[in-house]
Design a protein around this motif. Structure first.
Motif, mmCIF file in Angstrom:
data_model
loop_
_atom_site.group_PDB
_atom_site.id
_atom_site.type_symbol
_atom_site.label_atom_id
_atom_site.label_comp_id
_atom_site.label_asym_id
_atom_site.label_seq_id
_atom_site.Cartn_x
_atom_site.Cartn_y
_atom_site.Cartn_z
ATOM 1 N N THR A 14 -29.952 21.014 -36.919
ATOM 2 C CA THR A 14 -30.578 20.341 -38.058
ATOM 3 C C THR A 14 -31.618 21.247 -38.712
ATOM 4 N N ARG A 15 -32.429 21.907 -37.873
ATOM 5 C CA ARG A 15 -33.466 22.801 -38.400
ATOM 6 C C ARG A 15 -32.843 23.991 -39.118
ATOM 7 N N THR A 16 -31.779 24.534 -38.539
ATOM 8 C CA THR A 16 -31.100 25.676 -39.161
ATOM 9 C C THR A 16 -30.529 25.283 -40.519
ATOM 10 N N LEU A 17 -29.938 24.089 -40.571
ATOM 11 C CA LEU A 17 -29.381 23.601 -41.846
ATOM 12 C C LEU A 17 -30.475 23.435 -42.884
ATOM 13 N N TRP A 18 -31.598 22.840 -42.484
ATOM 14 C CA TRP A 18 -32.696 22.592 -43.418
ATOM 15 C C TRP A 18 -33.320 23.885 -43.923
ATOM 16 N N ASP A 19 -33.411 24.891 -43.065
ATOM 17 C CA ASP A 19 -34.060 26.146 -43.441
ATOM 18 C C ASP A 19 -33.192 27.041 -44.319
ATOM 19 N N LYS A 25 -28.895 23.141 -50.464
ATOM 20 C CA LYS A 25 -28.001 22.796 -51.572
ATOM 21 C C LYS A 25 -27.045 21.682 -51.163
ATOM 22 N N THR A 26 -26.595 21.723 -49.912
ATOM 23 C CA THR A 26 -25.701 20.675 -49.409
ATOM 24 C C THR A 26 -26.427 19.339 -49.346
ATOM 25 N N ILE A 27 -27.673 19.371 -48.871
ATOM 26 C CA ILE A 27 -28.480 18.145 -48.813
ATOM 27 C C ILE A 27 -28.685 17.591 -50.216
ATOM 28 N N MET A 28 -28.967 18.469 -51.171
ATOM 29 C CA MET A 28 -29.130 18.030 -52.557
ATOM 30 C C MET A 28 -27.853 17.397 -53.095
ATOM 31 N N ALA A 29 -26.715 18.005 -52.769
ATOM 32 C CA ALA A 29 -25.437 17.490 -53.257
ATOM 33 C C ALA A 29 -25.143 16.107 -52.677
ATOM 34 N N VAL A 30 -25.301 15.958 -51.366
ATOM 35 C CA VAL A 30 -24.994 14.688 -50.702
ATOM 36 C C VAL A 30 -25.945 13.582 -51.167
ATOM 37 N N THR A 31 -27.240 13.870 -51.185
ATOM 38 C CA THR A 31 -28.206 12.852 -51.618
ATOM 39 C C THR A 31 -28.022 12.524 -53.096
ATOM 40 N N GLY A 32 -27.650 13.516 -53.891
ATOM 41 C CA GLY A 32 -27.393 13.270 -55.304
ATOM 42 C C GLY A 32 -26.225 12.316 -55.497
ATOM 43 N N SER A 94 -35.913 19.363 -51.404
ATOM 44 C CA SER A 94 -34.938 20.465 -51.403
ATOM 45 C C SER A 94 -34.940 21.189 -52.741
ATOM 46 N N ALA A 95 -34.986 20.424 -53.833
ATOM 47 C CA ALA A 95 -34.996 21.038 -55.165
ATOM 48 C C ALA A 95 -36.245 21.894 -55.358
ATOM 49 N N TYR A 96 -37.392 21.380 -54.933
ATOM 50 C CA TYR A 96 -38.649 22.126 -55.082
ATOM 51 C C TYR A 96 -38.620 23.413 -54.259
ATOM 52 N N GLN A 97 -38.177 23.322 -53.018
ATOM 53 C CA GLN A 97 -38.165 24.500 -52.152
ATOM 54 C C GLN A 97 -37.154 25.543 -52.640
ATOM 55 N N LEU A 98 -36.017 25.093 -53.126
ATOM 56 C CA LEU A 98 -35.043 26.044 -53.677
ATOM 57 C C LEU A 98 -35.594 26.724 -54.922
ATOM 58 N N SER A 99 -36.325 25.963 -55.734
ATOM 59 C CA SER A 99 -36.941 26.526 -56.931
ATOM 60 C C SER A 99 -37.959 27.604 -56.564
ATOM 61 N N ARG A 100 -38.785 27.328 -55.528
ATOM 62 C CA ARG A 100 -39.778 28.304 -55.082
ATOM 63 C C ARG A 100 -39.099 29.559 -54.535
ATOM 64 N N ARG A 101 -38.014 29.387 -53.815
ATOM 65 C CA ARG A 101 -37.280 30.541 -53.288
ATOM 66 C C ARG A 101 -36.705 31.380 -54.423
ATOM 67 N N ASP A 102 -36.205 30.701 -55.442
ATOM 68 C CA ASP A 102 -35.620 31.414 -56.584
ATOM 69 C C ASP A 102 -36.680 32.242 -57.300
ATOM 70 N N ILE A 103 -37.890 31.677 -57.446
ATOM 71 C CA ILE A 103 -38.976 32.387 -58.112
ATOM 72 C C ILE A 103 -39.431 33.591 -57.290
#
Length: 234
Positions: A14-19, A25-32, A94-103
């Protein structure tokens, strides 16, 4: 001499997936997709207002009694609420953290100008913020009645009429619905790509379906305040 013991442990799956970026992106897709399913059901319920107060209030009452007698009054509704809150929080974080990683991955501007993204793509972040703020307002307005003068518990039909009889109630709702439509348009297609559903032959179908969902949901939700404003529903 005692042998040294290793105290480090491998992170859980679970931790590996979240990190991981793919995991987020998968979590964002499923929750979306979970939230999209809720929107479709919520829109269908909202349209019952066109059949009169008896039908609409009856539907609101059923939401609180569904699952009985196995479940107690409002238990099923609270299960849905908790699930939706979890989906919204996971999606937003997830969206916020992905955005920070992209920046962080590209702190400098691109040397070559990137192809212009669609309007829906460019407004995804702001759209998400608008929707998050609207959810809070919507709950305080039509669920708890905190910001709703004259709120009547057990009379959802009249509460909806009251909300959309004010200019600010209509503006807030319509702006949020338009943001939702753009979010669905881009988000559905992105979720399909993330989950591996899309490919070269299916992309056109998926984009058409995304556009269709966005239009149907937008028109369906906006039809309620418009009907109240024009006197069709009163």
């Amino acid at each position: 001499m005692a042998l040294a013991t290793r105290t480090d442990r491998r992170p859980s799956m679970t931790r590996t997936l979240w990190d991981s970026t793919v995991g987020k992106k998968t979590i964002m897709a499923v929750t979306g997709l979970i939230m999209l399913g809720y929107l479709v059901a919520h829109m269908a319920g909202n349209l019952k207002i066109f059949f009169g107060p008896g039908e609409f209030d009856g539907y609101a009452h059923w939401l609180r009694t569904m699952g009985e007698p196995i479940l107690h009054y409002e238990w099923a509704l609270w299960i849905v609420r908790v699930g939706l809150v979890a989906a919204v929080v996971l999606h937003g974080v997830s969206a916020y953290q992905l955005s920070r990683r992209d920046i962080k991955a590209r702190p400098a501007k691109y040397v070559h100008k990137r192809p212009r993204a669609s309007y829906a793509t460019r407004t995804m972040r702001w759209g998400g913020v608008i929707l998050a703020l609207f959810i809070v307002w919507h709950i305080l307005d039509l669920t708890t009645g905190t910001v709703h003068p004259g709120f009547q518990h057990g009379h959802p039909y009249q509460n909806v009429i009251d909300t959309f009889s004010t200019w600010y109630g209509n503006v807030i709702y319509i702006v949020a619905v338009l943001a939702m439509g753009l979010h669905v348009q881009h988000g559905f297609w992105s979720a399909a790509q993330t989950l591996g559903v899309g490919n070269a032959t299916r992309d056109r179908i998926l984009k058409t379906l995304a556009n269709l969902l966005a239009v149907v949901l937008t028109l369906g939700f906006i039809s309620v305040p418009v009907a109240v404003m024009t006197g069709v529903v009163s």
